[in-house]
Design a protein around this motif. Structure first.
Motif, PDB file in Angstrom:
ATOM      1  N   VAL A  44       6.764   3.511  -4.117  1.00 54.19           N
ATOM      2  CA  VAL A  44       7.261   3.092  -5.443  1.00 54.19           C
ATOM      3  C   VAL A  44       6.328   1.973  -5.744  1.00 54.19           C
ATOM      4  CG1 VAL A  44       9.003   2.764  -6.951  1.00 54.19           C
ATOM      5  CG2 VAL A  44       9.343   4.227  -5.046  1.00 54.19           C
ATOM      6  N   ILE A  45       6.394   0.858  -5.031  1.00 53.56           N
ATOM      7  CA  ILE A  45       5.804  -0.567  -5.483  1.00 53.56           C
ATOM      8  C   ILE A  45       4.367  -0.489  -5.035  1.00 53.56           C
ATOM      9  CG2 ILE A  45       6.255  -3.015  -5.205  1.00 53.56           C
ATOM     10  CD1 ILE A  45       9.377  -2.318  -4.624  1.00 53.56           C
ATOM     11  N   ILE A  46       4.264  -0.291  -3.707  1.00 51.92           N
ATOM     12  CA  ILE A  46       2.819  -0.648  -3.244  1.00 51.92           C
ATOM     13  C   ILE A  46       1.824   0.382  -3.714  1.00 51.92           C
ATOM     14  CG2 ILE A  46       1.574  -0.919  -1.156  1.00 51.92           C
ATOM     15  CD1 ILE A  46       3.703  -3.102  -1.681  1.00 51.92           C
ATOM     16  N   LEU A  47       2.117   1.650  -3.882  1.00 50.03           N
ATOM     17  CA  LEU A  47       1.273   2.521  -4.194  1.00 50.03           C
ATOM     18  C   LEU A  47       1.043   2.901  -5.554  1.00 50.03           C
ATOM     19  CD1 LEU A  47       1.525   5.415  -1.460  1.00 50.03           C
ATOM     20  CD2 LEU A  47      -0.122   3.514  -1.357  1.00 50.03           C
ATOM     21  N   ALA A  48       2.093   2.322  -6.367  1.00 50.63           N
ATOM     22  CA  ALA A  48       1.926   2.675  -7.800  1.00 50.63           C
ATOM     23  C   ALA A  48       0.547   2.216  -8.570  1.00 50.63           C
ATOM     24  CB  ALA A  48       3.172   1.874  -8.646  1.00 50.63           C
ATOM     25  N   PRO A  49       0.023   1.158  -8.045  1.00 56.50           N
ATOM     26  CA  PRO A  49      -1.158   0.863  -8.771  1.00 56.50           C
ATOM     27  C   PRO A  49      -2.435   1.583  -8.538  1.00 56.50           C
ATOM     28  CG  PRO A  49      -0.128  -1.156  -7.844  1.00 56.50           C
ATOM     29  CD  PRO A  49       0.553   0.077  -7.175  1.00 56.50           C
ATOM     30  N   PHE A 187      -1.056  -8.459  -4.287  1.00 57.94           N
ATOM     31  CA  PHE A 187      -1.894  -8.296  -5.803  1.00 57.94           C
ATOM     32  C   PHE A 187      -2.500  -9.796  -6.107  1.00 57.94           C
ATOM     33  CE2 PHE A 187       1.941  -5.322  -7.287  1.00 57.94           C
ATOM     34  CZ  PHE A 187       1.305  -4.261  -6.362  1.00 57.94           C
ATOM     35  N   ALA A 188      -1.801 -10.905  -5.517  1.00 58.15           N
ATOM     36  CA  ALA A 188      -2.497 -11.926  -5.625  1.00 58.15           C
ATOM     37  C   ALA A 188      -4.055 -12.170  -4.704  1.00 58.15           C
ATOM     38  CB  ALA A 188      -1.711 -13.244  -5.303  1.00 58.15           C
ATOM     39  N   LEU A 189      -3.708 -11.887  -3.654  1.00 62.86           N
ATOM     40  CA  LEU A 189      -5.057 -11.854  -2.688  1.00 62.86           C
ATOM     41  C   LEU A 189      -6.016 -10.781  -2.816  1.00 62.86           C
ATOM     42  CD1 LEU A 189      -2.910 -12.361   0.741  1.00 62.86           C
ATOM     43  CD2 LEU A 189      -4.207 -14.094  -0.626  1.00 62.86           C
ATOM     44  N   PHE A 190      -5.553  -9.625  -3.303  1.00 60.59           N
ATOM     45  CA  PHE A 190      -6.343  -8.554  -3.552  1.00 60.59           C
ATOM     46  C   PHE A 190      -6.405  -7.977  -5.048  1.00 60.59           C
ATOM     47  CE2 PHE A 190      -4.736  -8.405   0.790  1.00 60.59           C
ATOM     48  CZ  PHE A 190      -6.095  -8.879   1.615  1.00 60.59           C
ATOM     49  N   PRO A 191      -7.033  -8.573  -6.222  1.00 65.08           N
ATOM     50  CA  PRO A 191      -6.498  -7.944  -7.240  1.00 65.08           C
ATOM     51  C   PRO A 191      -6.784  -6.651  -7.296  1.00 65.08           C
ATOM     52  CG  PRO A 191      -8.136 -10.101  -7.383  1.00 65.08           C
ATOM     53  CD  PRO A 191      -7.662  -9.660  -5.972  1.00 65.08           C
ATOM     54  N   VAL A 192      -6.066  -5.813  -8.124  1.00 68.90           N
ATOM     55  CA  VAL A 192      -5.896  -4.399  -8.319  1.00 68.90           C
ATOM     56  C   VAL A 192      -7.063  -4.030  -9.427  1.00 68.90           C
ATOM     57  CG1 VAL A 192      -4.773  -2.284  -8.851  1.00 68.90           C
ATOM     58  CG2 VAL A 192      -3.535  -4.117  -7.808  1.00 68.90           C
ATOM     59  N   GLY A 193      -8.015  -2.970  -8.851  1.00 72.46           N
ATOM     60  CA  GLY A 193      -8.777  -2.687 -10.030  1.00 72.46           C
ATOM     61  C   GLY A 193      -9.040  -1.090  -9.730  1.00 72.46           C
ATOM     62  N   GLY A 194     -10.011  -0.464  -9.731  1.00 76.01           N
ATOM     63  CA  GLY A 194     -10.206   0.914  -9.516  1.00 76.01           C
ATOM     64  C   GLY A 194     -10.281   1.388  -8.001  1.00 76.01           C
ATOM     65  N   GLN A 196     -12.359   1.466  -6.018  1.00 74.19           N
ATOM     66  CA  GLN A 196     -13.430   0.753  -5.139  1.00 74.19           C
ATOM     67  C   GLN A 196     -12.932  -0.633  -5.028  1.00 74.19           C
ATOM     68  OE1 GLN A 196     -15.898   2.244  -3.529  1.00 74.19           O
ATOM     69  NE2 GLN A 196     -15.252   4.332  -4.637  1.00 74.19           N
ATOM     70  N   SER A 197     -11.877  -1.185  -5.703  1.00 71.48           N
ATOM     71  CA  SER A 197     -11.254  -2.438  -5.402  1.00 71.48           C
ATOM     72  C   SER A 197     -10.812  -2.692  -3.964  1.00 71.48           C
ATOM     73  CB  SER A 197     -10.189  -2.681  -6.504  1.00 71.48           C
ATOM     74  OG  SER A 197      -9.201  -1.982  -6.384  1.00 71.48           O
ATOM     75  N   ALA A 198     -10.807  -3.913  -3.714  1.00 70.80           N
ATOM     76  CA  ALA A 198     -10.301  -4.112  -2.241  1.00 70.80           C
ATOM     77  C   ALA A 198      -9.019  -3.840  -2.067  1.00 70.80           C
ATOM     78  CB  ALA A 198     -10.387  -5.779  -1.962  1.00 70.80           C
ATOM     79  N   TYR A 199      -8.026  -4.068  -3.118  1.00 71.07           N
ATOM     80  CA  TYR A 199      -6.590  -3.325  -3.011  1.00 71.07           C
ATOM     81  C   TYR A 199      -6.550  -1.870  -2.544  1.00 71.07           C
ATOM     82  CZ  TYR A 199      -1.599  -2.950  -3.564  1.00 71.07           C
ATOM     83  OH  TYR A 199      -0.462  -2.315  -3.396  1.00 71.07           O
ATOM     84  N   ALA A 200      -7.365  -1.223  -3.667  1.00 67.91           N
ATOM     85  CA  ALA A 200      -7.336   0.257  -3.345  1.00 67.91           C
ATOM     86  C   ALA A 200      -7.779   0.775  -2.091  1.00 67.91           C
ATOM     87  CB  ALA A 200      -8.185   0.885  -4.318  1.00 67.91           C
ATOM     88  N   GLN A 201      -8.853   0.055  -1.437  1.00 73.00           N
ATOM     89  CA  GLN A 201      -9.599   0.406  -0.456  1.00 73.00           C
ATOM     90  C   GLN A 201      -8.731   0.128   0.956  1.00 73.00           C
ATOM     91  OE1 GLN A 201     -12.471   1.956   0.337  1.00 73.00           O
ATOM     92  NE2 GLN A 201     -12.184   2.888  -1.969  1.00 73.00           N
ATOM     93  N   TRP A 202      -8.357  -1.029   0.952  1.00 74.27           N
ATOM     94  CA  TRP A 202      -7.604  -1.558   2.138  1.00 74.27           C
ATOM     95  C   TRP A 202      -6.135  -2.400   1.842  1.00 74.27           C
ATOM     96  CZ3 TRP A 202      -7.433  -6.380   3.819  1.00 74.27           C
ATOM     97  CH2 TRP A 202      -8.611  -7.248   3.370  1.00 74.27           C
ATOM     98  N   GLY A 203      -6.069  -3.062   0.672  1.00 79.09           N
ATOM     99  CA  GLY A 203      -4.972  -3.974   0.499  1.00 79.09           C
ATOM    100  C   GLY A 203      -3.648  -3.509   0.693  1.00 79.09           C
ATOM    101  N   TRP A 204      -3.629  -2.179   0.141  1.00 76.20           N
ATOM    102  CA  TRP A 204      -2.171  -1.441   0.122  1.00 76.20           C
ATOM    103  C   TRP A 204      -1.852  -1.204   1.423  1.00 76.20           C
ATOM    104  CZ3 TRP A 204      -1.866   3.482   2.193  1.00 76.20           C
ATOM    105  CH2 TRP A 204      -3.098   4.240   2.364  1.00 76.20           C
ATOM    106  N   ARG A 205      -2.808  -0.993   2.240  1.00 79.40           N
ATOM    107  CA  ARG A 205      -2.485  -0.427   3.879  1.00 79.40           C
ATOM    108  C   ARG A 205      -1.840  -1.552   4.351  1.00 79.40           C
ATOM    109  NH1 ARG A 205      -6.315   3.984   4.483  1.00 79.40           N
ATOM    110  NH2 ARG A 205      -7.673   3.929   3.209  1.00 79.40           N
ATOM    111  N   ILE A 206      -1.833  -2.689   3.921  1.00 76.84           N
ATOM    112  CA  ILE A 206      -1.375  -3.823   4.943  1.00 76.84           C
ATOM    113  C   ILE A 206       0.442  -3.913   5.083  1.00 76.84           C
ATOM    114  CG2 ILE A 206      -0.909  -6.295   4.920  1.00 76.84           C
ATOM    115  CD1 ILE A 206      -3.671  -6.593   4.424  1.00 76.84           C
TER     116      ILE A 206
END
Length: 446
Positions: A44-49, A187-194, A196-206
């Motif tokens: 709900v929170i981590i995958l929403a973006p 979100f602060a460490l890995f800004p959410v983008g498309g 290809q963003s760092a959060y989309a690729q692996w930030g959410w996995r943490i």
């Protein structure tokens, strides 16, 4: 005299051992509730973006909303199945074994979710793997309630069961606050983008890795620190006929289950209005709060809820579980509905006032849950307690999950924006009636 001293010494040593077992079982249940809720709120929170990471870019907005909701709904659908499966294990094999199996299961499922490749790598299979793993996760999460919580209640002293229930449920808002804090850090460490963003690729996995690690630690805690329920060992071990699921659908157990399901349907309905609809449907869409303002408001209300759960559990111990539950149901239908009505019309009101109203709604409507865990466990005999608790707690979530449809139906007869107020009245009334037709349980011997 000598033999008396020896007997007294033996008795004291045994009491200390039971006290240690009791504390370990209660700690395990609190941690279990915390980790269960942490795992439930992850998507709900981590995958929403980053839902687009699992879906093709050409999916329409309407279809994307449906597909995103399916990730959460499948988790809910898995819970009743897990409650029935692991409830049977807890009643036949033991509460401790069910706890270890369920915690290990959702720990593995959560870990596997953290490894899922995106749509660009494996296509739509990425999304369906996520949905399937969340369904499996839901099964194990539903099983988590059937072992750890009955075990803790069975170890608790009669006069402390209300406090224990409140402490256990305090793990729910604590988990919500914790996962939001982790999300804000991510979100602060890995800004959410498309995609290809760092959060989309692996930030959410943490955060998913953190959830899996906590589950592994909890499983080890149960292996090394928590002893099997002595109530279950004394009354059910070695007696398969006493733990047959058929007992739950016949005689007194069936009447108890029907009453619990009715009451819980009301409480799940009120909780869904406050926990699921209020954040987006009221705070975002009606009051137009920013994402930061909404998150701050919810985190403050859930922090207050942590303490109110403990207080409500103690109050329920004093005035009685039945009295407390019926009172909260009535207050939800009146005071809670009135506060929600004020909140919906609070456009332009200062944020501190909004926070105060949201906290008032949360305390008024949600405080029943501090009593529910203890009450449902007290409603069932030892041989079917885990199954009865799990099924009564989880199966009742299904009908209230369609609250959005009910609001649309009500919207045809009244202004749609106030339909949730009417639905909160209906849910509170159902919960109140469900509690009143049941007996008082605070003096029940487990």
């Amino acid at each position: 005299m000598e033999s008396v001293r020896v007997n007294e010494f033996g008795q004291i040593a045994r009491e200390e051992t039971i006290d240690t077992k009791r504390k370990n079982a209660i700690k395990g249940a609190v941690f279990s509730e915390f980790i269960d809720m942490f795992d439930i709120y992850l998507p709900v929170i981590i995958l929403a973006p980053v839902q687009s990471f699992f879906l093709p870019a050409h999916v329409s907005t309407a279809h994307q909303a449906i597909l995103e909701s399916l990730v959460f709904i499948t988790t809910l659908l898995g819970r009743p199945l897990g409650a029935l499966l692991f409830g049977r294990i807890a009643d036949r094999v033991g509460r401790r074994a069910a706890s270890i199996l369920s915690v290990s299961g959702f720990g593995v499922a959560t870990f596997l979710i953290a490894l899922i490749p995106g749509y660009e790598s494996i296509g739509i299979a990425s999304y369906w793997i996520l949905v399937i793993l969340r369904f499996i996760d839901g099964i194990f999460l539903g099983g988590g309630y059937t072992g750890a919580l009955p075990l803790a209640i069975e170890y608790s002293k009669k006069e402390q069961r209300g406090l224990v229930g409140g402490l256990i449920l305090a793990g729910f808002p604590a988990a919500y606050v914790a996962i939001n804090l982790i999300a804000m850090i991510m979100f602060a460490l890995f800004p959410v983008g498309g995609p290809q963003s760092a959060y989309a690729q692996w930030g959410w996995r943490i955060p998913f890795m953190i959830g899996a690690l906590m589950a592994a630690l909890l499983a080890l805690y149960y292996v090394h620190k928590v002893a099997e329920s002595e109530v279950w060992v004394g009354k059910s071990a070695g007696k398969p006929q006493a733990t047959s699921t058929s007992r739950l659908v016949s005689g007194p157990a069936l009447r108890n289950l029907v009453q619990v399901l009715l009451m819980m349907t009301g409480f799940w309905l009120t909780q869904n209005i406050v926990g699921l609809f209020l954040p987006t449907g009221v705070l975002l869409k009606t009051l137009h709060l920013t994402a930061l303002q909404m998150t701050t408001t919810l985190m403050l209300s859930y922090t207050v809820l942590c303490f109110s759960y403990v207080g409500a559990g103690m109050l329920g111990q004093r005035i009685g579980r039945r009295t407390m539950l019926s009172l909260v149901g009535a207050l939800s239908a009146t005071l809670g509905a009135f506060l929600l009505y004020l909140l919906i019309g609070a456009t332009g009101v200062a944020l501190p006032v909004v926070v105060l109203i949201v906290c008032g709604i949360a305390i008024t409507v949600s405080s029943a849950w501090a009593v529910i865990v203890t009450y449902i466990n007290e409603r069932f005999a030892t041989g079917v307690r885990a199954t009865g608790f799990g099924v009564g707690y989880s199966l009742s979530v299904i009908l209230p999950s369609f609250y959005a449809f009910y609001m649309n139906w009500l919207g045809s007869a009244m202004p749609l924006r106030y339909a949730p107020v009417a639905l909160l009245c209906i849910g509170g009334a159902i919960a109140c009636v469900g509690a009143l037709i049941g007996p008082e349980t605070k003096d029940v011997d487990l």
